[in-house]
Design an enzyme around this catalytic site. Structure first.
Site, mmCIF file in Angstrom:
data_model
loop_
_atom_site.group_PDB
_atom_site.id
_atom_site.type_symbol
_atom_site.label_atom_id
_atom_site.label_comp_id
_atom_site.label_asym_id
_atom_site.label_seq_id
_atom_site.Cartn_x
_atom_site.Cartn_y
_atom_site.Cartn_z
ATOM 1 N N SER A 15 -1.985 8.186 13.613
ATOM 2 C CA SER A 15 -2.573 8.068 13.103
ATOM 3 C C SER A 15 -2.586 7.632 11.173
ATOM 4 C CB SER A 15 -3.792 9.421 12.213
ATOM 5 O OG SER A 15 -4.314 9.373 11.559
ATOM 6 N N ARG B 257 -9.734 15.973 14.663
ATOM 7 C CA ARG B 257 -8.286 16.540 14.810
ATOM 8 C C ARG B 257 -8.407 17.416 13.511
ATOM 9 N NH1 ARG B 257 -4.695 12.590 12.900
ATOM 10 N NH2 ARG B 257 -2.753 14.232 12.315
ATOM 11 N N THR C 190 -8.573 11.124 -0.094
ATOM 12 C CA THR C 190 -8.972 10.085 -0.932
ATOM 13 C C THR C 190 -10.752 9.567 -0.651
ATOM 14 O OG1 THR C 190 -6.863 9.305 -0.838
ATOM 15 C CG2 THR C 190 -8.062 7.910 -1.253
ATOM 16 N N LYS D 91 -3.839 2.330 11.274
ATOM 17 C CA LYS D 91 -4.629 1.840 10.228
ATOM 18 C C LYS D 91 -3.863 0.669 9.069
ATOM 19 C CE LYS D 91 -5.919 6.159 7.843
ATOM 20 N NZ LYS D 91 -5.326 7.245 8.669
ATOM 21 N N LYS D 92 -2.412 1.508 8.712
ATOM 22 C CA LYS D 92 -1.749 1.244 7.623
ATOM 23 C C LYS D 92 -1.190 -0.666 8.283
ATOM 24 C CE LYS D 92 -2.611 3.405 4.676
ATOM 25 N NZ LYS D 92 -3.458 2.440 3.513
ATOM 26 N N ASP E 91 1.096 -1.223 0.116
ATOM 27 C CA ASP E 91 0.023 0.313 0.225
ATOM 28 C C ASP E 91 1.310 1.451 -0.113
ATOM 29 O OD1 ASP E 91 -2.206 1.657 0.247
ATOM 30 O OD2 ASP E 91 -2.809 0.999 2.602
ATOM 31 N N LYS E 92 0.064 2.710 0.420
ATOM 32 C CA LYS E 92 1.487 3.570 -0.170
ATOM 33 C C LYS E 92 0.272 4.463 0.771
ATOM 34 C CE LYS E 92 0.016 7.863 -2.454
ATOM 35 N NZ LYS E 92 -1.192 9.040 -1.924
ATOM 36 N N HIS E 93 0.735 5.397 1.428
ATOM 37 C CA HIS E 93 -0.250 6.769 2.045
ATOM 38 C C HIS E 93 0.627 8.220 1.897
ATOM 39 C CE1 HIS E 93 -3.304 7.602 4.484
ATOM 40 N NE2 HIS E 93 -2.543 8.597 4.856
ATOM 41 N N SER E 94 0.335 9.525 1.703
ATOM 42 C CA SER E 94 0.653 9.820 1.781
ATOM 43 C C SER E 94 0.147 11.103 2.855
ATOM 44 C CB SER E 94 0.019 11.085 0.825
ATOM 45 O OG SER E 94 0.023 12.654 0.762
HETATM 46 N N1 URA Z 1 -3.043 10.745 6.606
HETATM 47 C C1 URA Z 1 -3.466 10.511 7.596
HETATM 48 O O1 URA Z 1 -4.518 9.236 7.730
HETATM 49 N N2 URA Z 1 -3.559 11.074 8.852
HETATM 50 C C2 URA Z 1 -3.082 12.451 9.035
HETATM 51 O O2 URA Z 1 -3.133 12.808 10.395
HETATM 52 C C3 URA Z 1 -2.465 13.014 7.724
HETATM 53 C C4 URA Z 1 -2.452 11.894 6.480
#
Ligand code: URA
Length: 445
Positions: free
Chosen positions: A192, A177, A129, A196-197, A89-92
């Site tokens: 955060s 937040r 997203t 989840k990842k 996976d990828k997350h920004s």
């Molecule tokens: N993406 C997230 O899931 N959480 C954050 O706090 C910032 C970006």
């Protein structure tokens, strides 16, 4: 719920928040209690907001950050996979016009990976997203674990929300937040993203850590610190992770807003109008993910495979299957221009001067989209998927008076006119051509 604290007394939110306010990071057991309380509802919204603000102001330190990440990860189920390919996976960390996830999930799937992408909604001034995807009529991102499992077996990729089952503490704290100015903390962002990842049971994770005027980290130094925190926390939890540090001094795609960014994605997937920055970053991030998953010899080979998946239409095909599996139109890839909502009012922002676009206050562009109704100022508020900005001119563009630099898409003329004024303040026109910011600044692994 009354697990005892170090002195044998039951934990309670007020004591934990008071400790944080005094600069004393809570013990791991207290963070476990707080994360469980976020998930169960025992911790109130006010307490969650105060907790986040105290962490923003005083920090948790490296050990506290790891403990909060674990606590939030363990607030729900941990997924384990038995699939005939790597789960990556990828997350920004968030930005403007950053719709790479929508391209990358199907492109990775087309290259043989499995992608259970647990994503977020708009956060502060940045787009989310899930909100972008939900501008597709009928599409659902609230999937159960069983639905996720069967979708992954069928389409190899899914983009879904944290749920009461997976990372429920982040699901709650994230929304709080968003509306309490408590996003830009290295500790909270790390917990955060990784809660989840890590809960998703990934074998490899690529992180896009952004810096610049549109990111939460405004300087390269802050972005490097965030990337280090993310990579060391994820590696410590057994997930192979690479971070790219990338530019967010201007929007990535030339659009900001939910349906407008889906248009940019569809133009790229179908080859009708390919944006170079979006394409290049998708290939670079995807290349890293394929290398981590053992589906490419190295990141460069992986990037070439991602480009091939985009060029050949294979990524578009996987995208179409994913959209249909999540309740969207089965013909979306062929009929997207007819399926996406559009705003009733459009107005162009024209350059007042001649010269060059020297700088963009990209965070302001995000606030404009939120104020147009494309993001939330109150928790749970509905958003308008059609509004936002398109045709955004990039840094370095030569301009003359009257030349359009951006198009506002709004629900009313008054809102569009207010956005034009904010755009005038966000764009800096210079006499000299500026240095162009490189897209990828660093890599941490
Ligand atoms: N993406 C997230 O899931 N959480 C954050 O706090 C910032 C970006």
């Amino acid at each position: 719920m009354s697990m005892p604290n170090d002195q044998g007394a039951p934990h309670d939110a007020r004591t934990i928040i008071a400790g944080l306010r005094a600069g004393l990071p809570p013990a791991p057991a207290a963070l476990d209690w707080f994360a469980a309380g976020l998930a169960s509802g025992e911790v109130s919204d006010a307490q969650a907001g105060a907790f986040a603000m105290a962490i923003c102001l005083n920090g948790l330190g490296p050990a506290g950050r790891v403990a909060l990440t674990r606590a939030m990860q363990n607030s729900g189920e941990q997924l384990h996979w038995d699939l005939p390919g790597p789960v990556v996976d990828k997350h920004s960390t968030g930005g403007i016009g950053d719709c790479t996830s929508l391209l990358l999930a199907p492109a990775l799937a087309a290259c043989g990976a499995y992608v259970p992408m647990i994503s977020g909604r708009g956060l502060g001034h940045t787009g989310g997203t899930l909100d972008k995807l939900e501008s597709i009529p009928g599409l659902r991102t609230d999937r159960t674990t069983d639905q996720l499992r069967s979708q992954l077996a069928q389409t190899r990729c899914a983009i879904i929300a944290a749920s009461p089952q997976i990372a429920p503490a982040d699901r709650r704290l994230y929304a709080i937040r968003d509306v309490t100015a408590t996003v830009d903390s290295i500790d909270l962002i790390t917990a955060s993203i990784l809660s989840k990842k890590l809960a998703a049971g990934l074998e490899g994770l690529v992180l896009d850590v952004k810096f610049g005027s549109g990111a939460f980290m405004k300087t390269e130094q802050q972005a490097r610190a965030l990337a280090q925190a993310l990579v060391s926390t994820a590696q410590g939890a057994g997930c192979m992770t690479t971070a790219l540090i990338t530019d967010m001094s201007q929007p990535l795609a030339p659009a900001a807003g939910n349906a407008l960014e889906v248009i940019a994605v569809m133009e790229t997937l179908t080859g009708t109008a390919v944006n170079a920055a979006l394409w290049d970053l998708t290939a670079a991030l995807g290349g890293e993910a394929l290398a981590l998953g053992g589906l490419a010899a190295d990141a460069a080979d992986g990037a070439a495979r991602i480009e091939q998946a985009l060029q050949s239409g294979a990524a578009a095909e996987y995208f179409g299957h994913m959209i249909a599996a999540q309740g969207g139109p089965a013909d979306f890839v062929d009929r997207w221009p007819d399926r996406l909502p559009s705003a009733p009012v459009t107005l162009d922002f024209n350059s007042p001067l001649d010269g060059f676009i020297g700088a963009i206050d990209t965070e302001s562009l995000g606030h404009i989209v939120v104020q147009l109704g494309g993001g939330r100022l109150r928790q749970g508020a509905p958003i308008n998927p059609s509004v936002g900005l398109s045709n955004l001119a990039a840094i370095g563009t030569t301009v003359e008076p009257g030349q359009p630099l951006a198009r506002v898409h709004a629900a009313t003329k008054a809102q569009a006119e207010a956005a034009l004024k904010q755009l005038a303040a966000a764009y800096t026109i210079t006499d000299q051509a500026p240095d162009l910011p490189p897209l990828i600044i660093g890599r941490i692994t």
